[in-house]
Design a protein around this motif. Structure first.
Motif, PDB file in Angstrom:
ATOM      1  N   ASN A   7      45.691  -3.108  -0.379  1.00 53.44           N
ATOM      2  CA  ASN A   7      46.848  -2.287  -0.729  1.00 53.44           C
ATOM      3  C   ASN A   7      46.403  -0.945  -1.283  1.00 53.44           C
ATOM      4  O   ASN A   7      45.439  -0.866  -2.056  1.00 53.44           O
ATOM      5  CB  ASN A   7      47.695  -3.006  -1.782  1.00 53.44           C
ATOM      6  CG  ASN A   7      48.475  -4.166  -1.205  1.00 53.44           C
ATOM      7  OD1 ASN A   7      49.148  -4.020  -0.189  1.00 53.44           O
ATOM      8  ND2 ASN A   7      48.390  -5.326  -1.847  1.00 53.44           N
ATOM      9  N   THR A   8      47.125   0.090  -0.869  1.00 49.04           N
ATOM     10  CA  THR A   8      46.777   1.436  -1.321  1.00 49.04           C
ATOM     11  C   THR A   8      48.014   2.130  -1.878  1.00 49.04           C
ATOM     12  O   THR A   8      49.118   1.580  -1.889  1.00 49.04           O
ATOM     13  CB  THR A   8      46.161   2.248  -0.157  1.00 49.04           C
ATOM     14  OG1 THR A   8      45.557   3.435  -0.667  1.00 49.04           O
ATOM     15  CG2 THR A   8      47.205   2.636   0.881  1.00 49.04           C
ATOM     16  N   LEU A   9      47.833   3.364  -2.322  1.00 48.46           N
ATOM     17  CA  LEU A   9      48.882   4.122  -2.992  1.00 48.46           C
ATOM     18  C   LEU A   9      49.599   5.037  -1.995  1.00 48.46           C
ATOM     19  O   LEU A   9      48.957   5.726  -1.200  1.00 48.46           O
ATOM     20  CB  LEU A   9      48.265   4.959  -4.120  1.00 48.46           C
ATOM     21  CG  LEU A   9      49.215   5.826  -4.944  1.00 48.46           C
ATOM     22  CD1 LEU A   9      50.159   4.963  -5.776  1.00 48.46           C
ATOM     23  CD2 LEU A   9      48.409   6.752  -5.867  1.00 48.46           C
ATOM     24  N   PHE A  10      50.929   5.042  -2.076  1.00 49.36           N
ATOM     25  CA  PHE A  10      51.761   5.941  -1.276  1.00 49.36           C
ATOM     26  C   PHE A  10      52.577   6.827  -2.222  1.00 49.36           C
ATOM     27  O   PHE A  10      52.989   6.379  -3.298  1.00 49.36           O
ATOM     28  CB  PHE A  10      52.748   5.159  -0.395  1.00 49.36           C
ATOM     29  CG  PHE A  10      52.133   4.509   0.811  1.00 49.36           C
ATOM     30  CD1 PHE A  10      52.393   4.999   2.091  1.00 49.36           C
ATOM     31  CD2 PHE A  10      51.315   3.397   0.681  1.00 49.36           C
ATOM     32  CE1 PHE A  10      51.838   4.392   3.208  1.00 49.36           C
ATOM     33  CE2 PHE A  10      50.752   2.785   1.792  1.00 49.36           C
ATOM     34  CZ  PHE A  10      51.011   3.288   3.065  1.00 49.36           C
ATOM     35  N   PRO A  29      42.413   5.941  -8.089  1.00 51.02           N
ATOM     36  CA  PRO A  29      42.608   6.118  -6.647  1.00 51.02           C
ATOM     37  C   PRO A  29      41.815   7.318  -6.128  1.00 51.02           C
ATOM     38  O   PRO A  29      41.704   8.343  -6.810  1.00 51.02           O
ATOM     39  CB  PRO A  29      44.113   6.381  -6.506  1.00 51.02           C
ATOM     40  CG  PRO A  29      44.711   5.952  -7.804  1.00 51.02           C
ATOM     41  CD  PRO A  29      43.648   6.133  -8.840  1.00 51.02           C
ATOM     42  N   THR A  30      41.264   7.180  -4.967  1.00 41.39           N
ATOM     43  CA  THR A  30      40.588   8.316  -4.325  1.00 41.39           C
ATOM     44  C   THR A  30      41.475   8.952  -3.263  1.00 41.39           C
ATOM     45  O   THR A  30      41.256  10.099  -2.880  1.00 41.39           O
ATOM     46  CB  THR A  30      39.275   7.858  -3.670  1.00 41.39           C
ATOM     47  OG1 THR A  30      39.556   6.818  -2.727  1.00 41.39           O
ATOM     48  CG2 THR A  30      38.293   7.344  -4.725  1.00 41.39           C
ATOM     49  N   LYS A  75      49.401  -4.641  -7.639  1.00 45.16           N
ATOM     50  CA  LYS A  75      48.777  -5.031  -6.372  1.00 45.16           C
ATOM     51  C   LYS A  75      47.918  -3.915  -5.785  1.00 45.16           C
ATOM     52  O   LYS A  75      47.272  -4.111  -4.745  1.00 45.16           O
ATOM     53  CB  LYS A  75      49.857  -5.443  -5.364  1.00 45.16           C
ATOM     54  CG  LYS A  75      50.563  -6.733  -5.759  1.00 45.16           C
ATOM     55  CD  LYS A  75      51.715  -7.056  -4.808  1.00 45.16           C
ATOM     56  CE  LYS A  75      52.394  -8.360  -5.231  1.00 45.16           C
ATOM     57  NZ  LYS A  75      53.611  -8.636  -4.450  1.00 45.16           N
ATOM     58  N   TRP A  76      47.917  -2.740  -6.424  1.00 43.87           N
ATOM     59  CA  TRP A  76      47.075  -1.644  -5.919  1.00 43.87           C
ATOM     60  C   TRP A  76      45.608  -2.079  -5.887  1.00 43.87           C
ATOM     61  O   TRP A  76      45.104  -2.691  -6.823  1.00 43.87           O
ATOM     62  CB  TRP A  76      47.232  -0.395  -6.797  1.00 43.87           C
ATOM     63  CG  TRP A  76      46.270   0.682  -6.375  1.00 43.87           C
ATOM     64  CD1 TRP A  76      46.401   1.531  -5.329  1.00 43.87           C
ATOM     65  CD2 TRP A  76      44.995   0.966  -6.976  1.00 43.87           C
ATOM     66  NE1 TRP A  76      45.295   2.342  -5.228  1.00 43.87           N
ATOM     67  CE2 TRP A  76      44.410   2.020  -6.220  1.00 43.87           C
ATOM     68  CE3 TRP A  76      44.303   0.436  -8.057  1.00 43.87           C
ATOM     69  CZ2 TRP A  76      43.168   2.550  -6.538  1.00 43.87           C
ATOM     70  CZ3 TRP A  76      43.057   0.963  -8.374  1.00 43.87           C
ATOM     71  CH2 TRP A  76      42.502   2.006  -7.623  1.00 43.87           C
ATOM     72  N   ASN A  77      44.960  -1.776  -4.771  1.00 44.92           N
ATOM     73  CA  ASN A  77      43.535  -2.065  -4.559  1.00 44.92           C
ATOM     74  C   ASN A  77      43.240  -3.570  -4.507  1.00 44.92           C
ATOM     75  O   ASN A  77      42.080  -3.965  -4.568  1.00 44.92           O
ATOM     76  CB  ASN A  77      42.673  -1.404  -5.644  1.00 44.92           C
ATOM     77  CG  ASN A  77      41.283  -1.063  -5.115  1.00 44.92           C
ATOM     78  OD1 ASN A  77      41.119  -0.743  -3.933  1.00 44.92           O
ATOM     79  ND2 ASN A  77      40.282  -1.134  -5.975  1.00 44.92           N
TER      80      ASN A  77
END
Length: 638
Positions: free
Chosen positions: A137-140, A246-247, A427-429
């Motif tokens: 899961n990533t960031l939007f 986050p990158t 749930k990020w990352n």
């Protein structure tokens, strides 16, 4: 199944099958449409309201703790005596939070809490699968929605836009007055909201543009993203809700963030603040008194042509059921579907995948390399039928605070939302969950998820006219068989074809195959584009993915039907047309033409059979008949 007039089919399959029904069908005043899908929705609504009313009255024991919390909340949503007495009072603390904002720096300090609370903001953050690495899961970061349903409504010459904005402005002004604002303040607040809304419009996508999934994936270096705003510290805001560093952030609407400083700046602070208040009141009025709830439906009912708002009883049910959707879905699935039906339909899906696999292996326009990858994608296709194996853990945190405990409908909704958003950000990352359901089991629908490469068939759609043991196998293939194959076909439509067997955005096509597929997709666009319907025209580009899936689904289901000993193509095509029966207001049909990726139901029923040779032999359709389409114009992709 009723016999249909073959001569009538030559003129219009949909009308031949549904004509008698169309003459007598009436759209309920609290609906914008009626027909196949909606009839099932209404039946499920009555069934579940009956069950839950009995539980709420204490006539039926509840042995499930999550269901018990739902029923406690349902009792609150049904208590209009308390809701009417409170009027807009539960809303006041939220409004005061926005009213007390002094400047953007003040907003900066409060924003993390507001993100958790789900209060309206000029951008939002969420967490979902990384489209190029769907195991994580990533960031939007998302742009806000416009007031009108699509940016094309703002175009000069669009006559609907100004009329709808006038309805919206009148509704919102009256809602602010009910919330205690004087006439002048209410009017000014709404005027400012409309001004800020206009600032957003140039930088967001139309429905047609948003229908291209590949253009959702716009990764931006996180440091660059944080520099998009001169006046808000986007890094600090993100770190407050994400536990980590986050990158990258994905921007489905990159143009909005490119122009972020033109929208969110000190000069626009006052109108932005009033936009936030307006969005808040619009969103939360549904949880307040009955007069505010019904008034807040005015704009949406104007959009759809719905004559009346839902009754108190129905609105209370849907408010509670939508909040506890997966809890309600599991109850419905276990009681009204069951494990035996789940296994039977799962087997049917596997059979349909095998049919699709054989068709791919026999495909004459794909190269061997692409064909092999397509079959690999099918072999990895996840199948979810009926209802999930277990409830998402987050629902175990939902504890309803009753009126005696100082709880209101709104306070509980805000608390549940905060719990859900904290769970999402946690749930990020983390690894994605391919077994997670996005639709509840009582939803009359189905879907393919390109990022997960799964197909999902909730229990609610797995009944007549889509599926029944009382129907012939051909009728079932024309119903649920075509729906199943439609969802499989989404793995190979113009969007799904961009994703590999793991759901990653990854080109697995040879250059020649990709070019040929795009030409075939163009022919599907052409087949639908510009067809007159409901006083407007079909947008072939907007609807192309669903039309490709319909074409593949119907063709594949027909092959499966022909493989049965009791094949009856009359029944197959008849039930196909029947599942799409729909009577809707003109306003609703025109709204769907603007924003819906599906073609109108009547055209789905009529156009796709015209692409199948067996349709002509089954009903003796000849050149000169209205349903005849010359062979060279028949679109065949899968």
């Amino acid at each position: 199944m009723a016999t249909i007039n073959q001569a009538a089919v030559k003129e219009d399959l949909y009308d031949a099958v549904n004509g008698d029904w169309l003459k007598t069908a009436e759209i309920p005043d609290d609906h914008a449409s009626t027909g196949g899908f909606m009839d099932l929705v209404d039946t499920i609504e009555k069934t579940l309201m009956h069950d839950f009313d009995a539980m709420a009255a204490g006539d039926v024991a509840i042995d499930n703790p999550q269901l018990a919390e739902f029923i406690k909340f349902y009792r609150l949503t049904k208590d209009f005596k308390q809701r009417d007495a409170a009027e807009a009072q539960p809303l006041q603390s939220c409004l005061k939070q926005i009213d007390s904002l002094s400047d953007l720096a003040d907003l900066q300090t409060r924003m993390p809490d507001w993100i958790y609370d789900g209060l309206p903001l000029p951008f939002s953050l969420d967490v979902d699968a990384d489209m190029k690495n769907t195991k994580v899961n990533t960031l939007f970061a998302q742009a806000p929605n416009t007031i009108l349903p699509d940016k094309t409504y703002y175009d000069e010459g669009n006559q609907a836009g100004p009329k709808l904005l006038a309805v919206y402005a009148k509704m919102m002004t009256e809602l602010f007055q009910k919330a205690g604002y004087d006439d002048a303040d209410a009017q000014q607040t709404v005027d400012d909201a409309l001004k800020f809304d206009r600032l957003i419009v140039p930088w967001v996508k139309s429905s047609e543009e948003a229908a291209d999934y590949s253009k959702m994936y716009n990764p931006r270096d996180f440091k660059q993203f944080t520099n998009d705003s001169r006046y808000l510290d986007l890094a600090a805001i993100t770190y407050a809700v994400i536990d980590g560093d986050p990158t990258t952030v994905i921007l489905p609407e990159p143009a909005y963030f490119d122009h972020f400083n033109e929208v969110v700046n000190p000069d626009n602070f006052t109108i932005m603040k009033n936009w936030m208040k307006t969005k808040l009141v619009q969103r939360l009025s549904a949880y307040l008194s009955d007069d505010m709830r019904t008034l807040a439906t005015t704009y949406s009912r104007t959009l759809s042509g719905q004559k009346q708002p839902r009754s108190r009883a129905k609105s209370a049910y849907y408010l509670a059921a939508n909040t506890f959707d997966q809890v309600v879905g599991l109850y419905y699935g276990h009681k009204y579907f069951g494990e035996a039906a789940k296994a039977d339909v799962h087997h049917m899906v596997e059979k349909m995948i095998d049919v699709y696999k054989r068709r791919l292996e026999a495909n004459d326009w794909l190269s061997a390399a692409t064909r092999e990858k397509a079959v690999t994608k099918l072999n990895h296709l996840g199948i979810q039928v009926g209802y999930p194996d277990q409830l998402e853990p987050v629902y175990k945190q939902f504890k309803t605070h009753t009126a005696e405990e100082g709880g209101s409908v709104l306070s509980n909704v805000l608390n549940f939302g905060r719990i859900a958003r904290k769970d999402m950000f946690a749930k990020w990352n983390q690894p994605t969950d391919r077994t997670r359901w996005e639709m509840s089991a009582d939803t009359v629908n189905a879907y393919y998820h390109p990022f997960m490469n799964i197909i999902v068939f909730p229990a609610a759609i797995l009944q007549a006219p889509f599926y029944s043991l009382k129907q012939s196998s051909s009728a079932n293939y024309g119903g649920i068989g075509a729906v199943i194959a439609h969802e499989i076909s989404h793995a190979f439509d113009n969007n799904g074809a961009l994703f590999d067997e793991f759901g990653n955005l990854n080109n697995w096509w040879t250059e020649a195959d990709s070019a040929h597929f795009k030409e075939l997709a163009k022919s599907m666009i052409t087949e639908f584009d510009g067809i007159d319907f409901a006083g407007a025209k079909v947008n072939g580009t907007l609807t192309v993915s669903e039309n490709i899936a319909d074409a593949g689904g119907l063709s594949c289901a027909e092959e499966a039907a022909k493989g049965e000993s009791d094949v009856d193509l009359h029944a197959f095509f008849t039930n196909w047309a029947m599942i799409w029966r729909m009577k809707a207001t003109k306003q609703y049909m025109q709204l769907l033409l603007s924003i819906d990726v599906h073609a109108p139901a009547k055209l789905r029923a009529n156009v796709q059979p015209q692409n199948l040779d067996d349709f002509y032999s089954t009903f003796a359709i000849q050149p000169g008949d209205a349903m005849y389409l010359a062979p060279e114009k028949r679109v065949k992709i899968w």
